[in-house]
Structure formats: structure tokens, C-alpha cells
Design a protein around this motif. Structure first.
Motif, PDB file in Angstrom:
ATOM      1  N   ASN A  45      13.657  30.034  64.388  1.00  0.00           N
ATOM      2  CA  ASN A  45      12.533  30.948  64.615  1.00  0.00           C
ATOM      3  C   ASN A  45      12.459  31.456  66.047  1.00  0.00           C
ATOM      4  O   ASN A  45      11.369  31.711  66.567  1.00  0.00           O
ATOM      5  N   GLY A  46      13.598  31.585  66.691  1.00  0.00           N
ATOM      6  CA  GLY A  46      13.619  32.074  68.071  1.00  0.00           C
ATOM      7  C   GLY A  46      13.170  31.055  69.090  1.00  0.00           C
ATOM      8  O   GLY A  46      12.915  31.400  70.240  1.00  0.00           O
ATOM      9  N   CYS A  47      13.064  29.791  68.705  1.00  0.00           N
ATOM     10  CA  CYS A  47      12.591  28.731  69.599  1.00  0.00           C
ATOM     11  C   CYS A  47      13.756  27.906  70.142  1.00  0.00           C
ATOM     12  O   CYS A  47      14.755  27.695  69.451  1.00  0.00           O
ATOM     13  N   LEU A  48      13.590  27.427  71.361  1.00  0.00           N
ATOM     14  CA  LEU A  48      14.605  26.596  71.999  1.00  0.00           C
ATOM     15  C   LEU A  48      14.033  25.247  72.387  1.00  0.00           C
ATOM     16  O   LEU A  48      12.864  25.131  72.772  1.00  0.00           O
ATOM     17  N   PHE A  49      14.880  24.234  72.299  1.00  0.00           N
ATOM     18  CA  PHE A  49      14.604  22.910  72.845  1.00  0.00           C
ATOM     19  C   PHE A  49      15.620  22.711  73.953  1.00  0.00           C
ATOM     20  O   PHE A  49      16.822  22.817  73.726  1.00  0.00           O
ATOM     21  N   GLU A  50      15.140  22.450  75.171  1.00  0.00           N
ATOM     22  CA  GLU A  50      16.030  22.378  76.320  1.00  0.00           C
ATOM     23  C   GLU A  50      15.962  21.011  76.985  1.00  0.00           C
ATOM     24  O   GLU A  50      14.903  20.388  77.038  1.00  0.00           O
ATOM     25  N   ILE A  51      17.106  20.595  77.501  1.00  0.00           N
ATOM     26  CA  ILE A  51      17.161  19.379  78.303  1.00  0.00           C
ATOM     27  C   ILE A  51      17.644  19.768  79.696  1.00  0.00           C
ATOM     28  O   ILE A  51      18.483  20.654  79.856  1.00  0.00           O
ATOM     29  N   GLN A  52      17.076  19.114  80.692  1.00  0.00           N
ATOM     30  CA  GLN A  52      17.370  19.434  82.088  1.00  0.00           C
ATOM     31  C   GLN A  52      17.622  18.142  82.855  1.00  0.00           C
ATOM     32  O   GLN A  52      16.943  17.139  82.627  1.00  0.00           O
ATOM     33  N   ARG A  53      18.560  18.195  83.750  1.00  0.00           N
ATOM     34  CA  ARG A  53      18.881  17.030  84.572  1.00  0.00           C
ATOM     35  C   ARG A  53      17.676  16.610  85.411  1.00  0.00           C
ATOM     36  O   ARG A  53      16.985  17.442  85.998  1.00  0.00           O
ATOM     37  N   THR A  54      17.414  15.326  85.487  1.00  0.00           N
ATOM     38  CA  THR A  54      16.347  14.783  86.321  1.00  0.00           C
ATOM     39  C   THR A  54      16.560  15.209  87.767  1.00  0.00           C
ATOM     40  O   THR A  54      17.665  15.163  88.279  1.00  0.00           O
ATOM     41  N   GLY A  55      15.478  15.679  88.378  1.00  0.00           N
ATOM     42  CA  GLY A  55      15.535  16.041  89.781  1.00  0.00           C
ATOM     43  C   GLY A  55      16.074  17.428  90.059  1.00  0.00           C
ATOM     44  O   GLY A  55      16.234  17.809  91.208  1.00  0.00           O
ATOM     45  N   GLU A  56      16.336  18.213  89.020  1.00  0.00           N
ATOM     46  CA  GLU A  56      16.830  19.574  89.235  1.00  0.00           C
ATOM     47  C   GLU A  56      15.788  20.338  90.051  1.00  0.00           C
ATOM     48  O   GLU A  56      14.601  20.299  89.749  1.00  0.00           O
ATOM     49  N   LYS A  57      16.224  21.018  91.086  1.00  0.00           N
ATOM     50  CA  LYS A  57      15.314  21.719  92.000  1.00  0.00           C
ATOM     51  C   LYS A  57      14.868  23.041  91.388  1.00  0.00           C
ATOM     52  O   LYS A  57      15.479  24.078  91.584  1.00  0.00           O
ATOM     53  N   GLN A  58      13.815  22.974  90.587  1.00  0.00           N
ATOM     54  CA  GLN A  58      13.217  24.157  89.985  1.00  0.00           C
ATOM     55  C   GLN A  58      11.712  23.943  89.997  1.00  0.00           C
ATOM     56  O   GLN A  58      11.222  22.914  90.406  1.00  0.00           O
ATOM     57  N   GLN A  59      10.989  24.918  89.490  1.00  0.00           N
ATOM     58  CA  GLN A  59       9.544  24.775  89.440  1.00  0.00           C
ATOM     59  C   GLN A  59       9.107  24.017  88.189  1.00  0.00           C
ATOM     60  O   GLN A  59       7.932  23.881  87.921  1.00  0.00           O
ATOM     61  N   LEU A  60      10.071  23.501  87.433  1.00  0.00           N
ATOM     62  CA  LEU A  60       9.741  22.767  86.222  1.00  0.00           C
ATOM     63  C   LEU A  60       9.277  21.357  86.565  1.00  0.00           C
ATOM     64  O   LEU A  60       9.500  20.861  87.658  1.00  0.00           O
ATOM     65  N   THR A  61       8.668  20.705  85.598  1.00  0.00           N
ATOM     66  CA  THR A  61       8.205  19.340  85.737  1.00  0.00           C
ATOM     67  C   THR A  61       8.899  18.501  84.669  1.00  0.00           C
ATOM     68  O   THR A  61       9.765  18.995  83.955  1.00  0.00           O
ATOM     69  N   HIS A  62       8.533  17.230  84.539  1.00  0.00           N
ATOM     70  CA  HIS A  62       9.174  16.360  83.547  1.00  0.00           C
ATOM     71  C   HIS A  62       9.076  16.936  82.140  1.00  0.00           C
ATOM     72  O   HIS A  62       9.926  16.683  81.303  1.00  0.00           O
ATOM     73  N   LEU A  63       8.018  17.696  81.899  1.00  0.00           N
ATOM     74  CA  LEU A  63       7.822  18.370  80.617  1.00  0.00           C
ATOM     75  C   LEU A  63       7.373  19.790  80.910  1.00  0.00           C
ATOM     76  O   LEU A  63       6.492  20.016  81.743  1.00  0.00           O
ATOM     77  N   HIS A  64       7.994  20.734  80.232  1.00  0.00           N
ATOM     78  CA  HIS A  64       7.687  22.149  80.423  1.00  0.00           C
ATOM     79  C   HIS A  64       7.540  22.785  79.043  1.00  0.00           C
ATOM     80  O   HIS A  64       8.387  22.582  78.177  1.00  0.00           O
TER      81      HIS A  64
END
Length: 126
Positions: A45-64
Motif C-alpha cells: 500500500n505504498g508503505c515502507l518499514f525502514e531500519i537505520q544504523r544506531t547513531g546515524e547522524k540524522q534528525q531521526l530518533t530511535h523511532l520515527h
């Protein structure tokens, strides 16, 4: 509708392998990503589930969580309302051409510090 959810993982390679295998019976597949940084899985349905490396320097948090809206005006309205409700700025409304050509989004931190996004990925209407 939820456009995508991103979670932080401690071992990106291990998590990628896990989700590839776990999602296979559901018909969900790896869609795109960047080695050593993140991976996105198409979950329908056009939805994504994403995983990101811990500590990646972005404006994201542990859950986004990113909510797909219908217009740039809705992105702007969400941002104002979230700040008025006590949220904190984590990225004012604007174009995000590094994400995609027509991507327009804002980011706020909710009362628990989670990054919440309102976004649209369509050309601006005249």
C-alpha cells in the motif's frame, strides 16, 4: 496513512537479513537503501518499514513515524499545530530534494522525543 516507520537497530547487517527472511512469507521485499546506513522494505500500500544504523547522524530518533498527507498546506498546518500542542521543532516545513524531487515535509519531536513527520511526495499544485 502512515508512509513509513523507521527504527534504529544495533546491527544493520543482522537486522537486514532478519527482516528479509521474516518478510518473505508475507511477500514484502527489500526496496532500497544505502549499505551501512539504512534499508527500506516495501510492506504494501505504498508503505515502507525502514531500519537505520544506531547513531546515524540524522534528525531521526530511535523511532520515527511519517504520516502521508494530501497537500503541502497540510504539512504546514500539522507543523504549526504540533508546535502549539507542545512539540519541538526538528525540521521546518520545506522541500527535501535530497529525499526525492517532489518531497515536502516537516519534522517535530513529540512529548517523548520521538521524531514525527508529515510529508507529501508529489509535485506542488499550481
Amino acid at each position: 496513512m502512515i508512509d513509513h516507520i523507521t527504527i534504529e537497530v544495533s546491527d544493520l547487517d543482522k537486522s537486514k537479513l532478519f527482516y528479509e527472511k521474516a518478510f518473505a512469507p508475507l511477500g514484502n521485499r527489500l526496496s532500497f537503501g544505502k549499505q551501512g546506513v539504512f534499508w527500506a522494505f516495501d510492506v504494501g500500500n505504498g508503505c515502507l518499514f525502514e531500519i537505520q544504523r544506531t547513531g546515524e547522524k540524522q534528525q531521526l530518533t530511535h523511532l520515527h513515524v511519517a504520516f502521508r498527507v494530501k497537500s503541502r498546506a497540510e504539512v504546514d498546518a500539522f507543523y504549526r499545530a504540533a508546535l502549539e500542542a507542545g512539540g519541538a521543532d526538528n525540521g521546518a516545513p520545506g522541500a527535501r530534494p535530497d529525499y526525492a524531487e517532489n518531497y515536502y515535509a516537516c519534522f517535530v519531536l513529540d512529548p517523548d522525543g520521538y521524531n514525527i513527520e508529515a510529508m507529501i511526495n508529489e509535485a506542488a499544485k499550481a
